[in-house]
Design an enzyme around this catalytic site. Structure first.
Site, mmCIF file in Angstrom:
data_model
loop_
_atom_site.group_PDB
_atom_site.id
_atom_site.type_symbol
_atom_site.label_atom_id
_atom_site.label_comp_id
_atom_site.label_asym_id
_atom_site.label_seq_id
_atom_site.Cartn_x
_atom_site.Cartn_y
_atom_site.Cartn_z
ATOM 1 N N SER A 113 0.440 -7.107 -3.680
ATOM 2 C CA SER A 113 1.021 -8.279 -3.035
ATOM 3 C C SER A 113 2.516 -8.382 -3.314
ATOM 4 O O SER A 113 3.169 -9.259 -2.786
ATOM 5 C CB SER A 113 0.305 -9.538 -3.512
ATOM 6 O OG SER A 113 0.012 -9.462 -4.872
ATOM 7 N N HIS A 116 -1.734 -4.701 2.945
ATOM 8 C CA HIS A 116 -1.937 -5.941 2.188
ATOM 9 C C HIS A 116 -2.900 -6.859 2.934
ATOM 10 O O HIS A 116 -2.542 -7.450 3.960
ATOM 11 C CB HIS A 116 -0.568 -6.614 1.959
ATOM 12 C CG HIS A 116 -0.644 -7.854 1.139
ATOM 13 N ND1 HIS A 116 0.270 -8.880 1.246
ATOM 14 C CD2 HIS A 116 -1.528 -8.240 0.183
ATOM 15 C CE1 HIS A 116 -0.063 -9.833 0.398
ATOM 16 N NE2 HIS A 116 -1.141 -9.470 -0.257
ATOM 17 N N GLU A 126 -1.012 -7.138 6.358
ATOM 18 C CA GLU A 126 0.445 -6.980 6.333
ATOM 19 C C GLU A 126 0.722 -5.528 5.944
ATOM 20 O O GLU A 126 0.407 -5.117 4.825
ATOM 21 C CB GLU A 126 1.015 -7.939 5.287
ATOM 22 C CG GLU A 126 2.506 -7.896 5.127
ATOM 23 C CD GLU A 126 2.992 -8.932 4.089
ATOM 24 O OE1 GLU A 126 4.072 -9.490 4.294
ATOM 25 O OE2 GLU A 126 2.305 -9.159 3.081
ATOM 26 N N ASN A 182 4.018 -13.309 0.944
ATOM 27 C CA ASN A 182 4.212 -13.934 -0.364
ATOM 28 C C ASN A 182 5.638 -14.434 -0.582
ATOM 29 O O ASN A 182 5.868 -15.289 -1.432
ATOM 30 C CB ASN A 182 3.776 -12.988 -1.481
ATOM 31 C CG ASN A 182 2.267 -12.965 -1.576
ATOM 32 O OD1 ASN A 182 1.615 -13.983 -1.378
ATOM 33 N ND2 ASN A 182 1.704 -11.806 -1.852
#
Ligand code: CAA
Length: 296
Positions: free
Chosen positions: A122, A143, A155, A193
């Protein structure tokens, strides 16, 4: 080899994310090798997937035959040995650079030379992980979001050396898995994130400054912003250790104090209260994962 021809799927790590990825890949018809430090841990991961699917069977959302067929497609590996047979692997181990670098070196040694090695990290640099292998052009970020079977997004993160062929194959695979793809450059926190962690961290600051109760903060996001979960309950779901780790990466890599992790987040992690997975984070959970009250 295109994405469509990559039918043998490896998952490194039988934790929350790895199990979810294995379930989705096996549910799509891939044969999956599920790896963890020992065969017993990988078997335990497979059993947990079986238990989660049993609930779907009980609710009439999946047939018992489909559950059995899905589980048959998952093989528990002894360490990483099973990776010798895969076309693509997704690493979903603990968010720790040294652990991931070690796994990347070993996976690179074992996997067929044309196979793709991806990470579900992440926040750790894909370019750095690629540098630990002899196949940097075939290393990429994949991800997934938690909980993997329910969340639509993957992602994809391109490292500096990731080839177009690797990117195209992983994009095609992600779509086959029923996911929608976004693409991010390799920068701390990538896209999701970079947006999410400052939001969760700000909720922690609001709590430690007594702006409101945990319930107020979470209801504010749920009912005021139409988020499916509030930021504190979401941090508990992601894991407070993982949330703190990503906050620390953003803070360190950007060198900007706006990303500094809130003290309350650091304290809960220091206490070993990592959220839902340990039964206690901002909230307390019973052994079925149901919230039973506030932690502090
Ligand atoms: N496999 C397949 N289906 C499953 C399942 C599983 N393992 N678990 C549950 N389901 C099914 C259920 O049977 C249910 O089906 P019906 O609606 O037909 O009854 C359906 O999925 C929904 O289940 P729930 O009722 O448990 O789910 P919910 O509606 O309460 O939603 C949630 C739960 C999806 C977690 C929702 O609260 C949500 O979207 N929360 C936010 C999650 C989020 O933001 N995740 C991203 C975190 S960030 C991240 O992951 C990135 C990072 O690096 C930190």
């Amino acid at each position: 080899m295109s994405g469509a021809n990559r039918r043998r799927f490896g998952v490194i790590g039988a934790g929350q994310m790895g199990r979810g990825i294995a379930q989705v890949a096996a549910g799509t018809g891939f044969s999956v090798v599920l790896c963890d430090a020992t065969k017993a841990l990988a078997e335990a991961g497979k059993s947990t997937i079986g238990a989660s699917l049993a609930k779907l069977v009980d609710k009439g959302k999946m047939s018992a035959d489909d559950r059995a067929a899905l589980l048959d497609r998952i093989t528990a590996s002894d360490g990483l040995a099973g990776l010798a047979e895969v076309d693509i692997a997704v690493e979903a181990a603990t968010e720790n650079v040294d652990i991931k670098l070690g796994l990347f070196r070993e996976a690179d040694r074992l996997m067929p030379k044309e196979a793709i090695l991806s990470s579900n990290t992440s926040s750790i640099s894909i370019t750095r992980l690629a540098g630990a292998t002899s196949r940097p052009a075939q290393v990429i970020g994949m991800h997934f979001m938690n909980p993997v079977p329910l969340m639509k997004l993957v992602e994809i993160v391109r490292g500096v050396q990731t080839s177009d062929a690797t990117y195209d194959a992983v994009k095609e695979l992600s779509i086959q898995l029923g996911k929608t793809v976004i693409t991010s450059k390799d920068a701390p926190g990538f896209l999701v994130n970079r947006m999410l962690i400052p939001f969760l961290n700000e909720a922690c600051f609001a709590l430690e400054q007594n702006l409101g109760t945990p319930e107020d903060i979470d209801a504010g996001a749920r009912l005021g912003l139409n988020h499916p979960m509030g930021p504190l309950e979401l941090a508990d779901l992601i894991g407070l250790d993982t949330t703190l780790f990503i906050a620390e990466v953003l803070h360190r890599e950007f060198g900007d104090s706006k990303y500094r992790p809130a003290t309350i987040l650091k304290n809960l992690v220091a206490a070993g209260w990592y959220g839902k997975k340990t039964g206690r984070g901002f909230y307390v959970y019973d052994d079925k994962g149901q919230k039973t009250g506030r932690s502090l």
